[in-house]
Write a protein that holds these residues in place. Structure first.
Motif, short mmCIF file in Angstrom:
data_model
loop_
_atom_site.label_atom_id
_atom_site.label_comp_id
_atom_site.label_asym_id
_atom_site.label_seq_id
_atom_site.Cartn_x
_atom_site.Cartn_y
_atom_site.Cartn_z
N GLY A 101 -7.91 1.60 -1.44
CA GLY A 101 -8.35 1.35 -0.08
C GLY A 101 -8.74 2.60 0.66
N GLU A 102 -9.09 2.44 1.92
CA GLU A 102 -9.54 3.57 2.73
C GLU A 102 -8.42 4.57 2.97
OE1 GLU A 102 -11.23 2.12 6.29
OE2 GLU A 102 -12.93 1.12 5.31
N SER A 103 -7.18 4.08 3.12
CA SER A 103 -6.08 4.98 3.40
C SER A 103 -4.87 4.76 2.51
CB SER A 103 -5.64 4.83 4.87
OG SER A 103 -5.23 3.49 5.13
N SER A 104 -5.01 3.89 1.50
CA SER A 104 -3.85 3.59 0.65
C SER A 104 -4.30 3.11 -0.72
CB SER A 104 -2.96 2.53 1.30
OG SER A 104 -3.67 1.30 1.40
N GLY A 111 0.83 -1.21 0.00
CA GLY A 111 0.00 0.00 0.00
C GLY A 111 0.86 1.26 0.00
N ASN A 128 -3.44 0.27 -3.12
CA ASN A 128 -2.82 -1.04 -2.94
C ASN A 128 -2.32 -1.60 -4.28
OD1 ASN A 128 -3.35 -1.04 -0.18
ND2 ASN A 128 -5.40 -1.90 -0.48
N TYR A 154 -2.00 8.08 -0.96
CA TYR A 154 -2.66 8.64 -2.14
C TYR A 154 -1.85 9.78 -2.78
CZ TYR A 154 -7.01 6.01 -1.99
OH TYR A 154 -7.93 5.00 -2.06
N GLU A 192 -6.47 -2.21 -5.67
CA GLU A 192 -7.56 -1.68 -4.85
C GLU A 192 -7.24 -0.25 -4.44
OE1 GLU A 192 -9.98 -2.89 -0.74
OE2 GLU A 192 -7.94 -3.60 -1.09
#
Length: 271
Positions: A219-222, A181, A224, A184, A217
């Motif tokens: 993700g919510e904070s990364s 991950g 991936n 962003y 993906e």
């Protein structure tokens, strides 16, 4: 009593009994010879097909006693023994033993299947019977594994065959599945290029099939990324450990951050 009278009275019967006993012994000896012959031929045939030695010996012995039993029954009948009652008694005894050893017989049957079909062999790393380890031995009743920290686990064969067996050693190559991950605000293209360079620089990583490097993906904070190179089975863990370390070091050197789970709490001052 006069010996001649005894001889005349019981001699013919004794001679007939002796002939019957001699005939019975001859039948048993011939049956024993055939049992040895068929057992030896069976053992040689299985050896040519590279059957497991344990199973080969068991099948050969089983054939030996079966052929010998076929000879004993007519031998008993030849001397006048009622074989029907003997067979019935043996059948009843076999049924009682079978019920008493139901669990052991299930393990035995599973052991025969393990040895015959060979889903795993000695030296393979497997997941079997809810345990993981290197196969140390496979017998007719149990399978023994050695764990990574050198513990010996003995598993009944019935438990091994009752669930899926995952063999990590049987195929010549394996795929390493890494998920990395990045934040962003990091350069996604640069991160993918770094992964590609690291994969190409390691000579243990196979060129064919080619490694897969892609975004998997958001993700919510990364963001991936997946990195899936192929290696020889023996190189799986060394390459995985080294590649993981190299990715962290390369990302740090190039200013690409790997986020960790965190929570931002905002206070509403107007409340």
């Amino acid at each position: 009593m006069d010996p001649q009278v005894l001889l005349d009275q019981y001699g013919p019967e004794a001679m007939q009994a002796g002939i019957r006993i001699a005939g019975s012994l001859a039948i048993i000896l011939i049956g024993y010879w055939f049992a040895k012959l068929f057992s030896g031929l069976c053992r040689k045939a299985l050896a040519k097909r590279e059957f497991d030695a344990t199973l080969s010996n068991f099948i050969a012995k089983l054939l030996f006693f079966f052929v010998l039993a076929l000879a004993v029954v007519p031998a008993l009948a030849h001397i006048g023994v009622q074989t029907a009652s003997v067979i019935a008694a043996l059948g009843a005894a076999g049924l009682a033993v079978g019920l008493a050893l139901q669990g052991s017989l299930a393990n035995f049957a599973a052991g025969v299947l393990l040895i015959a079909f060979r889903p795993c062999r000695v030296g393979d790393w497997v997941d079997a019977g809810g345990c993981s380890g290197t196969v140390e031995s496979i017998s007719l009743f149990q399978t023994t594994l050695l764990t990574a920290d050198y513990k010996r686990i003995t598993i009944p064969n019935g438990q091994v065959m009752s669930d899926a067996i995952t063999n990590y050693s049987v195929m010549p190559r394996r795929r390493i599945d890494l998920v990395v991950g990045i934040s962003y605000d990091s350069d996604m293209k640069k991160a993918k290029d770094i992964l590609k360079q690291l994969v190409e620089a390691d000579e243990r990583i196979l060129k064919d099939p080619a490694a897969t490097i892609a975004v998997t993906e958001l993700g919510e904070s990364s963001v991936n990324l997946i990195c899936r190179p192929w290696v020889a089975t023996a190189d799986f863990w060394p390459v995985r450990w080294q590649l993981t370390e190299s990715i962290k070091a390369a990302f740090d050197d190039n200013g690409i951050s790997i986020p960790f789970p965190q929570m931002d709490v905002h206070f509403d001052k107007t409340a």
